[in-house]
Design an enzyme around this catalytic site. Structure first.
Site, short mmCIF file in Angstrom:
data_model
loop_
_atom_site.label_atom_id
_atom_site.label_comp_id
_atom_site.label_asym_id
_atom_site.label_seq_id
_atom_site.Cartn_x
_atom_site.Cartn_y
_atom_site.Cartn_z
CB ALA A 65 -0.90 -0.02 1.22
N GLY A 108 0.95 -5.19 0.90
CA GLY A 108 -0.20 -5.39 0.02
C GLY A 108 0.19 -6.02 -1.31
CD GLU A 111 -1.95 -7.98 2.85
OE1 GLU A 111 -1.75 -6.81 2.49
OE2 GLU A 111 -2.57 -8.28 3.87
CD GLU A 131 1.79 -5.61 5.60
OE1 GLU A 131 2.70 -6.42 5.91
OE2 GLU A 131 1.00 -5.80 4.66
C1 HXC Z 1 4.86 4.67 -1.08
C2 HXC Z 1 6.87 3.87 -1.83
C3 HXC Z 1 6.57 2.58 -1.32
C4 HXC Z 1 5.32 2.41 -0.66
C5 HXC Z 1 8.52 2.53 -2.22
N1 HXC Z 1 8.07 3.79 -2.37
N2 HXC Z 1 7.62 1.79 -1.59
N3 HXC Z 1 6.02 4.90 -1.71
N4 HXC Z 1 4.51 3.48 -0.57
N5 HXC Z 1 4.91 1.22 -0.18
C6 HXC Z 1 8.75 4.90 -2.98
C7 HXC Z 1 9.89 5.41 -2.12
O1 HXC Z 1 9.43 6.27 -1.10
C8 HXC Z 1 10.73 6.12 -3.13
O2 HXC Z 1 10.18 7.38 -3.40
C9 HXC Z 1 10.58 5.25 -4.37
O3 HXC Z 1 9.38 4.50 -4.18
C10 HXC Z 1 11.71 4.29 -4.53
O4 HXC Z 1 11.83 3.56 -3.32
P1 HXC Z 1 13.25 3.17 -2.70
O5 HXC Z 1 13.01 2.74 -1.31
O6 HXC Z 1 14.23 4.25 -2.93
O7 HXC Z 1 13.62 1.93 -3.64
P2 HXC Z 1 14.50 0.66 -3.32
O8 HXC Z 1 15.77 1.05 -2.62
O9 HXC Z 1 14.58 -0.05 -4.62
O10 HXC Z 1 13.67 -0.22 -2.27
C11 HXC Z 1 12.49 -0.85 -2.72
C12 HXC Z 1 11.69 -1.36 -1.49
C13 HXC Z 1 11.45 -0.18 -0.49
C14 HXC Z 1 12.44 -2.50 -0.80
C15 HXC Z 1 10.39 -1.92 -2.07
O11 HXC Z 1 10.95 0.93 -1.23
C16 HXC Z 1 10.47 -0.51 0.59
O12 HXC Z 1 10.82 -1.17 1.59
N6 HXC Z 1 9.24 -0.02 0.47
C17 HXC Z 1 8.21 -0.10 1.50
C18 HXC Z 1 7.67 -1.50 1.61
C19 HXC Z 1 6.61 -1.60 2.68
O13 HXC Z 1 6.81 -1.29 3.86
N7 HXC Z 1 5.42 -2.07 2.30
C20 HXC Z 1 4.29 -2.25 3.17
C21 HXC Z 1 3.38 -1.06 3.07
S1 HXC Z 1 2.00 -1.19 4.15
P3 HXC Z 1 11.07 8.70 -3.59
O14 HXC Z 1 10.07 9.79 -3.64
O15 HXC Z 1 12.01 8.76 -2.44
O16 HXC Z 1 11.76 8.46 -4.89
C22 HXC Z 1 0.95 -2.21 3.31
C23 HXC Z 1 -0.38 -2.47 3.98
C24 HXC Z 1 -1.30 -3.25 3.08
O17 HXC Z 1 1.23 -2.69 2.27
C25 HXC Z 1 -2.72 -3.06 3.49
C26 HXC Z 1 -3.68 -3.53 2.41
C27 HXC Z 1 -5.07 -3.06 2.64
#
Ligand code: HXC
Length: 257
Positions: A65, A108, A111, A131
């Site tokens: 998400a 997500g 998921e 998460e």
């Molecule tokens: C918003 C995101 C994002 C996310 C990455 N970005 N993941 N933006 N939401 N989930 C953005 C970063 O902020 C960044 O923006 C750009 O994408 C590139 O990300 P980097 O981190 O620089 O890339 P990288 O080093 O390749 O790492 C990739 C990654 C990492 C491992 C996927 O981005 C990451 O850990 N992302 C978060 C994963 C996460 O926690 N997901 C769970 C979310 S909660 P800028 O502007 O800096 O370029 C969830 C709840 C689900 O999913 C509920 C369902 C109803």
């Protein structure tokens, strides 16, 4: 065709849904979720589509998400996003879904992959439910589907630590169907989907329904449902076609009737 979600008809009977928001690692914001749901609705209503392949980009399936979009949200805000409706469309999709996962499938994104019926992973794919690291829990089935797929102890480890697992580990624990070279994941998913698309769609739909509903039923109830459905197959033209083709030593031509 949406801003972030592209649809196309591939080989006969195969619909491809690809999300493409690489600058945000395919994070599932409201627009992406809405477009995904619309794509599934489109293919669900199209009789020419018998199986769907769901894929991200070469580098990332989906990073979950959109954290930036929800960072300052209240519980009430989250209750009113309408996100659940989009997930329901995918959850209720009756045709088989094959996911092709390259790169990250997190939160997500993991998921979403678990909404598929078959998962083909590139060897560099990574699956995780991170998460907890951002102060929340999975909200689209992660605590439920992951546990059903891999069992309590592997699920707990992924969910409680938030640490991702490799495609090889995901395969060993039963979270993916097949691991292939990274550049083959989409091609292999399309190949599997086109095989399914050549098979009788009523049988495919019933197999999917029985497997998914059976997981949550007492065995006796699932067996009764299976037997009733098995018998009903003999009312289909595809059953006659399949068995006659076998006897006549020719390829069957299944019409979905
Ligand atoms: C918003 C995101 C994002 C996310 C990455 N970005 N993941 N933006 N939401 N989930 C953005 C970063 O902020 C960044 O923006 C750009 O994408 C590139 O990300 P980097 O981190 O620089 O890339 P990288 O080093 O390749 O790492 C990739 C990654 C990492 C491992 C996927 O981005 C990451 O850990 N992302 C978060 C994963 C996460 O926690 N997901 C769970 C979310 S909660 P800028 O502007 O800096 O370029 C969830 C709840 C689900 O999913 C509920 C369902 C109803």
């Amino acid at each position: 065709m949406g801003e972030f979600v592209k649809t196309s008809l591939e080989q006969a009977g195969v619909g491809l849904i690809r999300f493409d928001r690489p600058e945000a690692r395919n994070a599932l914001n409201e627009v992406v979720r809405g477009e995904l749901a619309a794509a599934f609705e489109q293919f669900g209503a199209d009789d020419a589509v018998r199986c769907v392949v769901l894929a991200g980009t070469d580098k990332v399936f989906a990073a979950g998400a959109d954290i930036k979009a929800m960072a300052e949200a209240s519980a009430e805000d989250m209750a009113n996003t309408g996100g659940e409706a989009a997930w329901q469309v995918i959850r209720r999709f009756a045709k088989p879904i094959v996911a092709a996962v390259n790169g990250w499938a997190l939160g997500g994104g993991c998921e979403l992959a678990m909404h598929a019926d078959i998962i083909v992973a590139g060897e560099g794919a990574k699956f995780g439910q991170p998460e907890i690291r951002v102060g929340i829990i999975p909200g689209a089935g992660g605590t439920q589907r992951l546990t059903r797929a891999v069992g309590k102890f592997k699920a707990m480890q992924m969910l409680l630590t938030g640490e991702p697992v490799s495609a090889a580990d995901a395969s060993a624990m039963g979270l993916v169907s097949e691991v292939v070279a990274d550049d083959q994941a989409l091609a292999r998913a399309l190949e599997i989907a086109s095989r399914i698309a050549r098979l009788p769609p009523i049988a495919a739909r019933e197999i999917k329904r029985l497997v998914l509903s059976g997981v949550d039923k007492p065995l006796d109830d699932g067996l009764i449902d299976e037997r009733r459905t098995f018998v009903s197959m003999f009312d289909t033209e595809d059953q006659k076609e399949g068995m006659r083709a076998f006897i006549e030593k020719r390829r069957p031509d299944f019409k979905g009737k």
